[in-house]
Design a protein around this motif. Structure first.
Motif, PDB file in Angstrom:
ATOM      1  N   ALA A 115      -1.031   6.671  -6.567  1.00 17.80           N
ATOM      2  CA  ALA A 115      -2.243   7.313  -6.051  1.00 17.80           C
ATOM      3  C   ALA A 115      -2.637   8.562  -6.828  1.00 17.80           C
ATOM      4  O   ALA A 115      -3.801   8.931  -6.855  1.00 17.80           O
ATOM      5  CB  ALA A 115      -2.076   7.656  -4.572  1.00 17.80           C
ATOM      6  N   THR A 165       0.827  -1.200   0.000  1.00 19.31           N
ATOM      7  CA  THR A 165       0.000   0.000   0.000  1.00 19.31           C
ATOM      8  C   THR A 165       0.862   1.251   0.000  1.00 19.31           C
ATOM      9  O   THR A 165       0.595   2.201  -0.743  1.00 19.31           O
ATOM     10  CB  THR A 165      -0.945  -0.002   1.222  1.00 19.31           C
ATOM     11  OG1 THR A 165      -1.796  -1.139   1.135  1.00 19.31           O
ATOM     12  CG2 THR A 165      -1.768   1.265   1.283  1.00 19.31           C
ATOM     13  N   ARG A 166       1.898   1.248   0.812  1.00 22.89           N
ATOM     14  CA  ARG A 166       2.781   2.422   0.851  1.00 22.89           C
ATOM     15  C   ARG A 166       3.378   2.689  -0.527  1.00 22.89           C
ATOM     16  O   ARG A 166       3.427   3.819  -0.990  1.00 22.89           O
ATOM     17  CB  ARG A 166       3.878   2.248   1.885  1.00 22.89           C
ATOM     18  CG  ARG A 166       4.781   3.477   1.894  1.00 22.89           C
ATOM     19  CD  ARG A 166       5.790   3.455   2.993  1.00 22.89           C
ATOM     20  NE  ARG A 166       6.610   4.650   2.879  1.00 22.89           N
ATOM     21  CZ  ARG A 166       7.093   5.305   3.899  1.00 22.89           C
ATOM     22  NH1 ARG A 166       6.841   4.884   5.113  1.00 22.89           N
ATOM     23  NH2 ARG A 166       7.839   6.356   3.711  1.00 22.89           N
ATOM     24  N   PRO A 207      -3.756   9.072  -1.337  1.00 25.09           N
ATOM     25  CA  PRO A 207      -4.051   7.693  -0.935  1.00 25.09           C
ATOM     26  C   PRO A 207      -5.540   7.471  -0.686  1.00 25.09           C
ATOM     27  O   PRO A 207      -6.201   8.328  -0.099  1.00 25.09           O
ATOM     28  CB  PRO A 207      -3.284   7.535   0.382  1.00 25.09           C
ATOM     29  CG  PRO A 207      -2.318   8.652   0.444  1.00 25.09           C
ATOM     30  CD  PRO A 207      -2.866   9.757  -0.406  1.00 25.09           C
ATOM     31  N   ASP A 257       0.641   4.012  -2.775  1.00 25.16           N
ATOM     32  CA  ASP A 257       0.314   5.396  -2.432  1.00 25.16           C
ATOM     33  C   ASP A 257       1.357   6.355  -2.994  1.00 25.16           C
ATOM     34  O   ASP A 257       1.024   7.436  -3.480  1.00 25.16           O
ATOM     35  CB  ASP A 257       0.238   5.575  -0.912  1.00 25.16           C
ATOM     36  CG  ASP A 257      -0.990   4.929  -0.291  1.00 25.16           C
ATOM     37  OD1 ASP A 257      -1.892   4.504  -1.038  1.00 25.16           O
ATOM     38  OD2 ASP A 257      -1.028   4.847   0.949  1.00 25.16           O
TER      39      ASP A 257
END
Length: 150
Positions: free
Chosen positions: A104, A96-97, A109, A100
């Motif tokens: 994103a 996810t990081r 995010p 993002d």
């Protein structure tokens, strides 16, 4: 379609991909982690076919990442993360990081994480379990371990 098994390879990345390398699996894990525990909830959220979802859930249960718990007499089940599955969510948070940061776009995010210990919104950061310093790809040297192929 039969998938190639990576479980016998002397590589932790390959073995992990054997568990969650199919594209729907990380999304199923994410849904269970955020509280969508029932088949119909997961299917509605992902728009996945019943057949594919049944296969993914069965595989994740077989791998010990999810557990099935009955909630109805029919029988119907809800799915819960095991300890093994909860630790896989840590991997998803690192993904996810990266997403993002690189994907994103201007909107930012889609999900924020509030850390329980301090109450602040934060991003996941890899740290050395020995010294606590940041640990990224350029900060380590991969060395053969005890389970390396000979």
């Amino acid at each position: 379609m039969q998938r190639t098994s990576f479980s016998g390879m002397a590589c932790s990345i390959a073995r992990t991909l054997d568990v969650i390398g199919e594209p729907w699996s990380p999304l199923v894990l994410r849904d269970v982690w955020v509280g969508l525990n029932r088949f119909d909830q997961i299917q509605a959220d992902l728009g996945i076919s019943r057949k594919v979802l049944t296969e993914r859930l069965g595989h994740l249960v077989e791998q010990g990442v999810l557990e099935r718990h009955p909630y109805d007499q029919r029988p119907r089940y809800e799915y819960r993360l095991t300890q093994k599955g909860t630790e896989l969510v840590d991997l998803l948070m690192v993904m996810t990081r990266w997403g993002d940061k690189w994907l994103a776009g201007e909107a930012g995010p889609p999900v924020l994480y509030r850390h329980h210990a301090c109450g602040e919104i934060s991003a996941v950061d890899l740290r050395c379990d020995r010294c606590g310093e940041p640990m990224h790809a350029g900060d380590v040297d991969p060395l053969p371990g005890a389970g390396a192929a000979v």
